[in-house]
Scaffold this active site. Sequence first.
Site, PDB file in Angstrom:
ATOM      1  N   LEU A  65     -26.096  22.881   2.583  1.00  9.48           N
ATOM      2  CA  LEU A  65     -25.702  23.848   3.612  1.00  9.48           C
ATOM      3  C   LEU A  65     -26.817  23.900   4.663  1.00  9.48           C
ATOM      4  O   LEU A  65     -27.656  24.794   4.669  1.00  9.48           O
ATOM      5  CB  LEU A  65     -25.450  25.209   2.974  1.00  9.48           C
ATOM      6  CG  LEU A  65     -24.472  26.129   3.692  1.00  9.48           C
ATOM      7  CD1 LEU A  65     -23.169  25.413   4.034  1.00  9.48           C
ATOM      8  CD2 LEU A  65     -24.177  27.350   2.845  1.00  9.48           C
ATOM      9  N   HIS A  66     -26.790  22.909   5.555  1.00 13.53           N
ATOM     10  CA  HIS A  66     -27.904  22.674   6.476  1.00 13.53           C
ATOM     11  C   HIS A  66     -28.214  23.878   7.373  1.00 13.53           C
ATOM     12  O   HIS A  66     -29.309  24.443   7.324  1.00 13.53           O
ATOM     13  CB  HIS A  66     -27.594  21.473   7.380  1.00 13.53           C
ATOM     14  CG  HIS A  66     -27.213  20.230   6.665  1.00 13.53           C
ATOM     15  ND1 HIS A  66     -28.136  19.417   6.041  1.00 13.53           N
ATOM     16  CD2 HIS A  66     -26.009  19.632   6.476  1.00 13.53           C
ATOM     17  CE1 HIS A  66     -27.518  18.376   5.511  1.00 13.53           C
ATOM     18  NE2 HIS A  66     -26.226  18.486   5.763  1.00 13.53           N
ATOM     19  N   ASP A  67     -27.260  24.235   8.223  1.00 13.85           N
ATOM     20  CA  ASP A  67     -27.549  25.147   9.329  1.00 13.85           C
ATOM     21  C   ASP A  67     -27.923  26.570   8.910  1.00 13.85           C
ATOM     22  O   ASP A  67     -28.784  27.181   9.553  1.00 13.85           O
ATOM     23  CB  ASP A  67     -26.370  25.175  10.301  1.00 13.85           C
ATOM     24  CG  ASP A  67     -26.140  23.815  10.951  1.00 13.85           C
ATOM     25  OD1 ASP A  67     -27.074  22.983  10.938  1.00 13.85           O
ATOM     26  OD2 ASP A  67     -25.029  23.574  11.454  1.00 13.85           O
ATOM     27  N   CYS A 104     -29.834  27.453   6.743  1.00 18.10           N
ATOM     28  CA  CYS A 104     -31.262  27.509   6.396  1.00 18.10           C
ATOM     29  C   CYS A 104     -32.082  28.111   7.536  1.00 18.10           C
ATOM     30  O   CYS A 104     -33.089  28.789   7.293  1.00 18.10           O
ATOM     31  CB  CYS A 104     -31.787  26.123   6.051  1.00 18.10           C
ATOM     32  SG  CYS A 104     -31.257  25.503   4.438  1.00 18.10           S
ATOM     33  N   THR A 148     -32.887  21.064   3.664  1.00 15.18           N
ATOM     34  CA  THR A 148     -31.452  21.373   3.601  1.00 15.18           C
ATOM     35  C   THR A 148     -30.747  20.613   2.484  1.00 15.18           C
ATOM     36  O   THR A 148     -29.756  21.103   1.942  1.00 15.18           O
ATOM     37  CB  THR A 148     -30.750  21.106   4.949  1.00 15.18           C
ATOM     38  OG1 THR A 148     -30.737  19.708   5.237  1.00 15.18           O
ATOM     39  CG2 THR A 148     -31.435  21.848   6.089  1.00 15.18           C
TER      40      THR A 148
END
Length: 311
Positions: free
Chosen positions: A239-241, A243, A192
């Site tokens: 933009l972690h989530d 992914c 991420t």
Amino acid sequence: MALPILLDCDPGHDDAIAIVLALASPELDVKAITSSAGNQTPEKTLRNVLRMLTLLNRTDIPVAGGAVKPLMRELIIADNVHGESGLDGPALPEPTFAPQNCTAVELMAKTLRESAEPVTIVSTGPQTNVALLLNSHPELHSKIARIVIMGGAMGLGNWTPAAEFNIYVDPEAAEIVFQSGIPVVMAGLDVTHKAQIHVEDTERFRAIGNPVSTIVAELLDFFLEYHKDEKWGFVGAPLHDPCTIAWLLKPELFTTVERWVGVETQGKYTQGMTVVDYYYLTGNKPNATVIVDVDRQGFVDLLADRLKFYA
């Protein structure tokens, strides 16, 4: 046929964008959304799910609020990252509908029971609700195709030197998930932090010109400000989530390895650390697909393409 998914999240800017991406993708059938406490308090994350679904005109999706605190700890929130509301930045609509009159675990269990095929659980917050589901409904494990989580890291943490935030909030829950025997896909900081959105990407999303792309750009404006801190060394904001959703849609954008993962629940310096046996030192059989790299430009292009859905 669309892949049935159940989304458990704690919105949170990047959770909100994960919702946007999932609901713009005909390949996915979002059966229900449950909220977890993490990025903000449980009341605020539930409200943010309702606000996002009101914005997206998807008030048909069942929503339920989850556990108010971790399994064995007091709640920690990330209001320094996501602001007072959890979604600071844009002007979002007030909810026009109410959550279901049940708990997150009850809605998850009902969704699994009623699905004709196994459901993929996507969990982008602490793993509390998922762990409670697994512990209370062993008879439903076979109805779970896989659990895709945003959490953990093979290397550096972002909340402590060793731990990523989602896992740190409830490490006992995360350990239950990893050792459940159900296939787990881990989108941790290793990937991420490479999925960064730059200022020019935000402007590209804004230029799409529909109400949802504008809101996403405004969410990112706020998120980018926090990540300008030089300690991170970032060009943009990770933009972690999204992914997790992007991996379901286009796995070819990602590089993965199969490894054993455990969660440290007691270490003096390492509570919440995901211990990834990269070199097969423990002899433990791999229990997770660990995502380690991403084609950043392909990831951005996917987001831009799906934002056009809301025209």
